[in-house]
Scaffold this motif. Structure first.
Motif, PDB file in Angstrom:
ATOM      1  N   MET A   1      11.955   2.350  11.293  1.00 25.74           N
ATOM      2  CA  MET A   1      10.566   2.059  10.973  1.00 25.74           C
ATOM      3  C   MET A   1      10.412   1.933   9.455  1.00 25.74           C
ATOM      4  SD  MET A   1       7.006   4.035  11.875  1.00 25.74           S
ATOM      5  CE  MET A   1       6.571   3.028  13.265  1.00 25.74           C
ATOM      6  N   ILE A   2       9.522   1.073   9.046  1.00 26.24           N
ATOM      7  CA  ILE A   2       9.242   0.869   7.635  1.00 26.24           C
ATOM      8  C   ILE A   2       8.605   2.111   7.028  1.00 26.24           C
ATOM      9  CG2 ILE A   2       8.958  -1.621   7.796  1.00 26.24           C
ATOM     10  CD1 ILE A   2       5.859  -0.906   7.775  1.00 26.24           C
ATOM     11  N   ASP A   3       8.755   2.258   5.740  1.00 31.90           N
ATOM     12  CA  ASP A   3       8.074   3.363   5.061  1.00 31.90           C
ATOM     13  C   ASP A   3       6.896   2.777   4.290  1.00 31.90           C
ATOM     14  OD1 ASP A   3       7.235   5.683   3.950  1.00 31.90           O
ATOM     15  OD2 ASP A   3       9.111   6.151   2.936  1.00 31.90           O
ATOM     16  N   PHE A   4       5.810   2.558   5.016  1.00 30.04           N
ATOM     17  CA  PHE A   4       4.637   1.917   4.422  1.00 30.04           C
ATOM     18  C   PHE A   4       4.042   2.738   3.289  1.00 30.04           C
ATOM     19  CE2 PHE A   4       3.050   4.307   8.086  1.00 30.04           C
ATOM     20  CZ  PHE A   4       2.064   5.081   7.505  1.00 30.04           C
ATOM     21  N   ARG A   5       4.313   4.029   3.246  1.00 30.89           N
ATOM     22  CA  ARG A   5       3.750   4.867   2.174  1.00 30.89           C
ATOM     23  C   ARG A   5       4.317   4.493   0.800  1.00 30.89           C
ATOM     24  NH1 ARG A   5       0.767   9.569   3.760  1.00 30.89           N
ATOM     25  NH2 ARG A   5       1.111  10.252   1.637  1.00 30.89           N
ATOM     26  N   ASP A   6       5.451   3.791   0.772  1.00 35.29           N
ATOM     27  CA  ASP A   6       6.029   3.346  -0.496  1.00 35.29           C
ATOM     28  C   ASP A   6       5.488   2.003  -0.973  1.00 35.29           C
ATOM     29  OD1 ASP A   6       7.620   5.583  -0.869  1.00 35.29           O
ATOM     30  OD2 ASP A   6       9.351   4.700   0.149  1.00 35.29           O
ATOM     31  N   HIS A   7       4.695   1.348  -0.149  1.00 38.68           N
ATOM     32  CA  HIS A   7       4.163   0.033  -0.524  1.00 38.68           C
ATOM     33  C   HIS A   7       3.210   0.190  -1.713  1.00 38.68           C
ATOM     34  CE1 HIS A   7       2.129  -3.801  -0.324  1.00 38.68           C
ATOM     35  NE2 HIS A   7       3.118  -4.219   0.461  1.00 38.68           N
ATOM     36  N   PRO A   8       3.257  -0.735  -2.671  1.00 36.11           N
ATOM     37  CA  PRO A   8       2.371  -0.646  -3.849  1.00 36.11           C
ATOM     38  C   PRO A   8       0.888  -0.579  -3.505  1.00 36.11           C
ATOM     39  CG  PRO A   8       4.000  -2.378  -4.159  1.00 36.11           C
ATOM     40  CD  PRO A   8       4.164  -1.874  -2.762  1.00 36.11           C
ATOM     41  N   HIS A   9       0.465  -1.242  -2.443  1.00 36.46           N
ATOM     42  CA  HIS A   9      -0.956  -1.190  -2.065  1.00 36.46           C
ATOM     43  C   HIS A   9      -1.350   0.215  -1.613  1.00 36.46           C
ATOM     44  CE1 HIS A   9      -0.630  -5.392  -2.545  1.00 36.46           C
ATOM     45  NE2 HIS A   9      -1.003  -5.819  -1.361  1.00 36.46           N
ATOM     46  N   ILE A  10      -0.477   0.869  -0.877  1.00 37.57           N
ATOM     47  CA  ILE A  10      -0.765   2.238  -0.439  1.00 37.57           C
ATOM     48  C   ILE A  10      -0.762   3.180  -1.642  1.00 37.57           C
ATOM     49  CG2 ILE A  10       0.106   4.210   0.894  1.00 37.57           C
ATOM     50  CD1 ILE A  10      -1.237   2.160   2.685  1.00 37.57           C
ATOM     51  N   ARG A  11       0.192   2.993  -2.537  1.00 39.87           N
ATOM     52  CA  ARG A  11       0.218   3.835  -3.747  1.00 39.87           C
ATOM     53  C   ARG A  11      -1.065   3.636  -4.555  1.00 39.87           C
ATOM     54  NH1 ARG A  11       5.842   2.171  -4.221  1.00 39.87           N
ATOM     55  NH2 ARG A  11       5.195   0.883  -5.968  1.00 39.87           N
ATOM     56  N   ALA A  12      -1.532   2.394  -4.658  1.00 38.75           N
ATOM     57  CA  ALA A  12      -2.784   2.120  -5.379  1.00 38.75           C
ATOM     58  C   ALA A  12      -3.966   2.767  -4.672  1.00 38.75           C
ATOM     59  CB  ALA A  12      -2.994   0.612  -5.513  1.00 38.75           C
ATOM     60  N   LEU A  13      -3.990   2.710  -3.349  1.00 39.65           N
ATOM     61  CA  LEU A  13      -5.057   3.363  -2.585  1.00 39.65           C
ATOM     62  C   LEU A  13      -5.064   4.866  -2.849  1.00 39.65           C
ATOM     63  CD1 LEU A  13      -7.228   3.665  -0.372  1.00 39.65           C
ATOM     64  CD2 LEU A  13      -5.339   3.734   1.285  1.00 39.65           C
ATOM     65  N   LEU A  14      -3.910   5.492  -2.762  1.00 35.21           N
ATOM     66  CA  LEU A  14      -3.835   6.942  -2.955  1.00 35.21           C
ATOM     67  C   LEU A  14      -4.227   7.342  -4.379  1.00 35.21           C
ATOM     68  CD1 LEU A  14      -0.619   7.700  -0.889  1.00 35.21           C
ATOM     69  CD2 LEU A  14      -3.017   8.016  -0.211  1.00 35.21           C
ATOM     70  N   ALA A  15      -3.969   6.465  -5.340  1.00 36.64           N
ATOM     71  CA  ALA A  15      -4.315   6.759  -6.737  1.00 36.64           C
ATOM     72  C   ALA A  15      -5.829   6.818  -6.956  1.00 36.64           C
ATOM     73  CB  ALA A  15      -3.691   5.719  -7.659  1.00 36.64           C
ATOM     74  N   ILE A  16      -6.606   6.186  -6.079  1.00 32.92           N
ATOM     75  CA  ILE A  16      -8.069   6.232  -6.218  1.00 32.92           C
ATOM     76  C   ILE A  16      -8.571   7.659  -6.018  1.00 32.92           C
ATOM     77  CG2 ILE A  16     -10.279   5.372  -5.303  1.00 32.92           C
ATOM     78  CD1 ILE A  16      -8.664   2.839  -4.393  1.00 32.92           C
ATOM     79  N   GLY A  17      -7.894   8.417  -5.165  1.00 33.43           N
ATOM     80  CA  GLY A  17      -8.250   9.819  -4.966  1.00 33.43           C
ATOM     81  C   GLY A  17      -9.321  10.081  -3.925  1.00 33.43           C
ATOM     82  N   MET A  18      -9.497   9.174  -3.003  1.00 33.94           N
ATOM     83  CA  MET A  18     -10.490   9.371  -1.950  1.00 33.94           C
ATOM     84  C   MET A  18      -9.960  10.346  -0.896  1.00 33.94           C
ATOM     85  SD  MET A  18     -11.900   5.486  -1.309  1.00 33.94           S
ATOM     86  CE  MET A  18     -10.379   4.968  -0.549  1.00 33.94           C
ATOM     87  N   PRO A  19     -10.809  11.211  -0.346  1.00 36.49           N
ATOM     88  CA  PRO A  19     -10.358  12.098   0.733  1.00 36.49           C
ATOM     89  C   PRO A  19     -10.119  11.301   2.021  1.00 36.49           C
ATOM     90  CG  PRO A  19     -12.703  12.391   0.363  1.00 36.49           C
ATOM     91  CD  PRO A  19     -12.209  11.456  -0.711  1.00 36.49           C
ATOM     92  N   ALA A  20      -8.955  11.508   2.613  1.00 38.79           N
ATOM     93  CA  ALA A  20      -8.562  10.733   3.798  1.00 38.79           C
ATOM     94  C   ALA A  20      -9.483  10.958   4.992  1.00 38.79           C
ATOM     95  CB  ALA A  20      -7.115  11.057   4.168  1.00 38.79           C
ATOM     96  N   ARG A  21     -10.231  12.038   5.006  1.00 46.06           N
ATOM     97  CA  ARG A  21     -11.147  12.289   6.127  1.00 46.06           C
ATOM     98  C   ARG A  21     -12.330  11.322   6.121  1.00 46.06           C
ATOM     99  NH1 ARG A  21     -12.324  15.992   2.287  1.00 46.06           N
ATOM    100  NH2 ARG A  21     -14.478  16.025   1.581  1.00 46.06           N
ATOM    101  N   ASP A  22     -12.525  10.622   5.000  1.00 45.93           N
ATOM    102  CA  ASP A  22     -13.694   9.753   4.862  1.00 45.93           C
ATOM    103  C   ASP A  22     -13.352   8.268   4.738  1.00 45.93           C
ATOM    104  OD1 ASP A  22     -15.685  11.640   5.134  1.00 45.93           O
ATOM    105  OD2 ASP A  22     -15.885  12.008   2.987  1.00 45.93           O
ATOM    106  N   TYR A  23     -12.164   7.869   5.142  1.00 45.84           N
ATOM    107  CA  TYR A  23     -11.850   6.439   5.145  1.00 45.84           C
ATOM    108  C   TYR A  23     -10.863   6.107   6.248  1.00 45.84           C
ATOM    109  CZ  TYR A  23      -7.411   7.198   2.554  1.00 45.84           C
ATOM    110  OH  TYR A  23      -6.157   7.595   2.159  1.00 45.84           O
TER     111      TYR A  23
END
Length: 137
Positions: A1-23
């Motif tokens: 399986m791919i490791d989508f967590r390493d994708h630049p878009h996911i890294r950019a999303l996580l850098a925003i700092g939004m709580p995962a319970r709300d998106y």
């Protein structure tokens, strides 16, 4: 399986700092995260509450091109955070967020939401994605 967590878009999303319970990560990404398609060109994120407030404070909210939804772009317009998701179908963004599937700790819109969205949009890639979803149910 791919490791989508390493994708630049996911890294950019996580850098925003939004709580995962709300998106919830929407669009074609729930298919990519399952390894069913190649990486989409951009990342659609449906946000509410604290997540939306964090995104709005970090960027510039503007009207999205449909349904009175607002959006904020990040990472050179590769990550789009929206405060709604086709409100004519899901008037409460919580319907999309609360039913999200957790994949490797991240919330992805469930396949019923993805399927309905693809049916609404009806683009050639959406028809292909519908077939993929139906084949994997």
């Amino acid at each position: 399986m791919i490791d989508f967590r390493d994708h630049p878009h996911i890294r950019a999303l996580l850098a925003i700092g939004m709580p995962a319970r709300d998106y919830a990560i929407a669009g074609s990404w729930p298919l990519y995260a399952r390894g069913w398609i190649d990486a989409p060109g951009d990342l659609d994120v449906v946000a509410r509450g604290v997540a939306w407030r964090v995104a709005a404070a970090a960027g510039t909210p503007r009207p999205a091109p449909y349904d009175g939804v607002r959006h904020v772009w990040f990472a050179a317009r590769t990550v789009e955070v929206l405060d709604g998701w086709f409100p004519s179908v899901w008037p409460d963004v919580g319907q999309v967020v609360d039913t999200a599937d957790r994949l490797r700790g991240l919330p992805f819109a469930n396949l019923d939401v993805v399927l309905r969205t693809k049916e609404l949009l009806g683009r050639p890639k959406d028809h292909a994605h519908i077939s993929i979803i139906l084949a994997n149910r």
